[in-house]
Design an enzyme around this catalytic site. Structure first.
Site, short mmCIF file in Angstrom:
data_model
loop_
_atom_site.label_atom_id
_atom_site.label_comp_id
_atom_site.label_asym_id
_atom_site.label_seq_id
_atom_site.Cartn_x
_atom_site.Cartn_y
_atom_site.Cartn_z
CD GLU A 144 1.75 10.09 3.91
OE1 GLU A 144 1.96 9.93 5.13
OE2 GLU A 144 0.88 9.49 3.28
CD GLU A 153 1.55 6.62 10.78
OE1 GLU A 153 2.23 7.02 9.82
OE2 GLU A 153 0.44 6.09 10.66
N1 SAH Z 1 6.02 7.62 1.11
C1 SAH Z 1 5.03 6.63 0.78
C2 SAH Z 1 4.63 5.79 1.98
C3 SAH Z 1 4.18 6.54 3.18
S1 SAH Z 1 3.75 5.49 4.54
C4 SAH Z 1 3.83 7.30 0.15
O1 SAH Z 1 3.67 8.50 0.36
O2 SAH Z 1 3.04 6.66 -0.53
C5 SAH Z 1 5.05 5.80 5.67
C6 SAH Z 1 6.18 4.82 5.58
O3 SAH Z 1 7.25 5.34 6.34
C7 SAH Z 1 5.91 3.44 6.13
O4 SAH Z 1 6.26 2.49 5.16
C8 SAH Z 1 6.84 3.31 7.35
O5 SAH Z 1 7.35 2.00 7.49
C9 SAH Z 1 7.94 4.29 7.02
N2 SAH Z 1 8.63 4.99 8.12
C10 SAH Z 1 8.06 5.72 9.11
N3 SAH Z 1 8.99 6.34 9.86
C11 SAH Z 1 10.18 6.01 9.33
C12 SAH Z 1 11.51 6.37 9.66
N4 SAH Z 1 11.79 7.21 10.66
N5 SAH Z 1 12.52 5.84 8.93
C13 SAH Z 1 12.25 5.00 7.89
N6 SAH Z 1 10.99 4.65 7.53
C14 SAH Z 1 9.98 5.16 8.23
#
Ligand code: SAH
Length: 684
Positions: A144, A153
């Site tokens: 996500e 993002e």
């Molecule tokens: N999966 C959770 C949070 C989603 S928010 C849910 O659905 O509730 C997205 C998260 O991904 C954030 O905490 C961000 O720090 C992390 N993130 C984004 N890109 C990333 C990457 N390439 N590798 C590791 N973490 C990542």
């Protein structure tokens, strides 16, 4: 270790670097994060869970072990869903350390430590192999990583890498695909966020028109996405020119390419008009069949029963580089260009394919006219607000005299130009704070208005050609202001230039006042409200973490929100709580007030809203907050160009079932004249 955080000092208007505790940065990030909002997004959570269950079943049906890669696990939610759905093992990747730590705790508390391995790395750093972070490649990819623009993002490069190195060929993906939709519209309101409309001034010697430089005509503006709660835009504020069409889609179960590319669709306008804006949103299918669909479509596209409020995913407004007349039924081509992180649009009249291809916009938009660097979108909207301009014109006419020497202090303001057209020939105009010369040139004002590039405290009589200022004006507006009262910098600047003012100087606005009202939000409360149990998983650790970060410092501070996007109803009458007299200098002592407001309507007191009003000349007020309370229910109408300050009451947000609704709220508000900040405290 110490970190330095940039903050504009409201007493000097300058950016300052403050030394903060080493934890400060991440507390800010968590306190203001969208994690709470995501956990409250029931529609999203339910559909992810359904999609994950279906993907695990498909893998199991093939007789394979289900190995999950969850990139950006946050609280660990999606991995816990996968483990519950029967996945054999989950690798939960999270780059942000405090979140990865929280995920470890949450996973443990929910009893999944043996099934979920939290890895505190960026996914591109993750290794696979016997000694690696992952024993083997995964066959289910769950993520996500989407923002309102879908790819902002970094979802595309992350997927590209994951398919190359972290997952098996033919893996399952949840979501399976994302689709971006567009609709062409004409909208004076939204177009006014991107172009400066001619300003008409009725002067004594006839009508004068303030124009923008020709460079602004075709300027593509800035590349940053304009994301808004489109559901708050009434249908009377735009005209639909095309059906909703699919612009492009991405299949996340196959290798993804992040390199820049473009997509083109043919549109047949359903109505003739001026094509100005591309509205866009996306949906995600959680499974290949498309049965589990989560959509950001606005109210006029989808049925209201499916409505889910959310702030972490909204809708996008894209501005075409220039407005293009279109005719009903006469086909046009819409091209979406994208790089790894952003999307932009271009509209062309139908022509030969080849000719069109040669013309594709590969370069991301950069502002050429400088105006988009000086004015952000709400500011454009504000400057284009004719009612507001009229009030300034009326006030200027009251204060300007034939022999006035006028100094304007405000960023990117049209006031000196208005004043120039209204005033008599002898009037001298000086202008402090920045502006762009092209604008003055376009209006032939370079030698009529003198721009002084000096900070107010460094102003000398030679800057003013040895004249004294008889009229000091400001909107006031400063680009560094975050909260409404930061524009009180005008008062500090006024104080700094005191020695250059005549003894009977006129200051416009003559005063400002801070107003406050207690409200119940329709939805905004969710972003600061604890979640507790999410789809059966205990995420209280996250709630505690957010609360702790808020308490770190922010809880005694208000936060800026554009309330036209976030409906609320008033529970108390609006009240003027502090006044600031610009005719006098900033006092040495603090300005404080305390009192109590009665709650005249039933409802949950989610917080207090604060805003500024400026009193231009006697009887001409400008509100940057409440415009009116529109009905008996207390629905509020807010200034559409400004952010208001919101102070959330933690006590009410936390207790869903308050038996005794409070009948009054007491407050203590303190404006610290040394720092320019306002501290506040409320008791229910
Ligand atoms: N999966 C959770 C949070 C989603 S928010 C849910 O659905 O509730 C997205 C998260 O991904 C954030 O905490 C961000 O720090 C992390 N993130 C984004 N890109 C990333 C990457 N390439 N590798 C590791 N973490 C990542």
């Amino acid at each position: 270790m110490k970190t330095f955080c940039g903050r504009a000092n409201p007493t000097t208007g300058a950016m300052e670097w403050l030394e903060e505790d080493e934890n400060y940065d991440y507390h800010q990030e968590i306190a203001r994060s969208r994690y709470a909002d995501m956990l409250h997004d029931k529609d999203r959570n339910v559909k992810y869970y359904q999609g994950i269950r279906a993907a695990v079943s498909r893998v199991k049906e093939r007789g394979e072990k289900a190995i999950v890669l969850d990139i950006g696990t946050g609280t660990g939610l999606l991995s816990m869903m996968a483990a519950s759905a029967g996945a054999d093992f989950c690798y939960a990747i999270e780059v942000f350390k405090p979140m990865a730590n929280a995920a470890v705790k949450i996973v443990e508390k929910n009893g999944f430590s043996d099934k979920i391995k939290v890895i505190n790395k960026h996914s591109t750093e993750v290794t696979v192999g016997p000694d690696g972070d992952m024993q083997c490649r995964a066959n289910i990819l769950v993520t996500e990583l989407f923002d309102t623009e879908l790819i902002g993002e970094g979802a595309l490069p992350t997927y590209e890498h994951a398919h190359k190195y972290l997952v098996q060929e033919g893996c399952e993906a949840v979501p399976h695909r994302a689709t971006v939709y567009v609709q062409l519209v004409e909208s004076k309101r939204m177009w006014s966020w991107n172009k400066l409309f001619p300003v008409h001034v009725e002067a004594e010697d006839g009508e004068k028109i303030i124009v923008s430089p020709s460079e602004m005509e075709n300027c593509p503006g800035v590349p940053s996405v304009c994301d808004i709660q489109l559901n708050q835009m009434p249908s009377s504020d735009f005209t639909i020119l095309s059906d909703v069409v699919t612009m492009f889609s991405v299949d996340f179960s196959k290798p993804v390419r992040s390199a820049s590319t473009y997509y083109r669709v043919q549109l047949e306008p359903v109505k003739s008009g001026k094509a100005q804006i591309v509205l866009s949103w996306w949906d995600i299918d959680m499974d290949p069949s498309g049965m589990i669909n989560c959509t950001m479509a606005p109210y006029w596209v989808k049925s209201t029963s499916a409505f889910q409020w959310r702030d972490h995913w909204m809708q996008c407004v894209y501005f075409l580089p220039n407005e293009e007349p279109v005719l009903q039924g006469e086909k046009v081509y819409l091209t979406a260009c994208r790089d790894e992180y952003s999307v932009w649009y271009k509209l062309q009249k139908a022509r030969g394919e080849e000719e069109n291809k040669a013309d594709v916009c590969v370069e991301s938009p950069v502002c050429r006219c400088q105006a988009h660097l000086l004015w952000n979108r709400p500011r454009f909207g504000e400057l284009n607000d004719q009612n507001r301009t009229r009030q300034y014109i009326e006030s200027l006419m009251k204060v300007l005299k034939t022999d006035s020497v006028c100094l304007c202090i405000s960023d990117g303001s049209l006031l000196p130009v208005l004043a120039h057209y209204l005033g008599a020939k002898q009037v001298q105009y000086f202008f402090l704070c920045f502006f762009f010369l092209k604008f003055f040139k376009a209006n032939h004002l370079e030698d009529k208005i003198k721009i002084i590039e000096a900070r107010p405290e460094l102003l000398t009589s030679s800057h003013l050609e040895d004249k004294k200022i008889s009229v000091l004006v400001g909107e006031p507006f400063f680009t560094t202001s975050l909260l409404p009262w930061h524009n009180l910098y005008f008062w500090y600047a006024r104080t700094a230039v005191t020695s250059h003012l005549t003894s009977n100087v006129t200051v416009l606005p003559q005063s400002a006042s801070l107003h406050m009202m207690i409200v119940e939000f329709q939805d905004l409360w969710r972003i600061r409200s604890p979640c507790g149990i999410c789809e059966g998983f205990d995420v209280q650790t996250m709630d505690d973490m957010i609360k702790n970060s808020l308490n770190f410092r922010e809880s005694k501070e208000a936060e800026p929100h554009p309330l036209w996007e976030y409906p609320c109803k008033s529970l108390s009458d609006p009240r003027e709580v502090l006044t600031f007299d610009f005719r006098k200098t900033v006092p040495q002592h603090c300005l404080s007030t305390e009192g109590s407001v009665n709650l005249s309507r039933k409802g949950k007191s989610h917080g207090a809203v604060l805003w500024m009003e400026y009193h231009l000349a006697a009887d001409i007020p400008i509100s940057t907050g409440l415009i009116q309370i529109s009905n008996e229910k207390g629905n509020c109408e807010w200034n559409p160009h400004c952010k208001q300050a919101v102070y959330f009451f933690s006590s009410v947000i936390e207790s869903e079932t308050l038996s005794d609704l409070p009948s009054a709220v007491t407050y203590a508000i303190n404006f610290n004249t040394k720092t320019g900040e306002i501290a506040m405290d409320f008791q229910l």
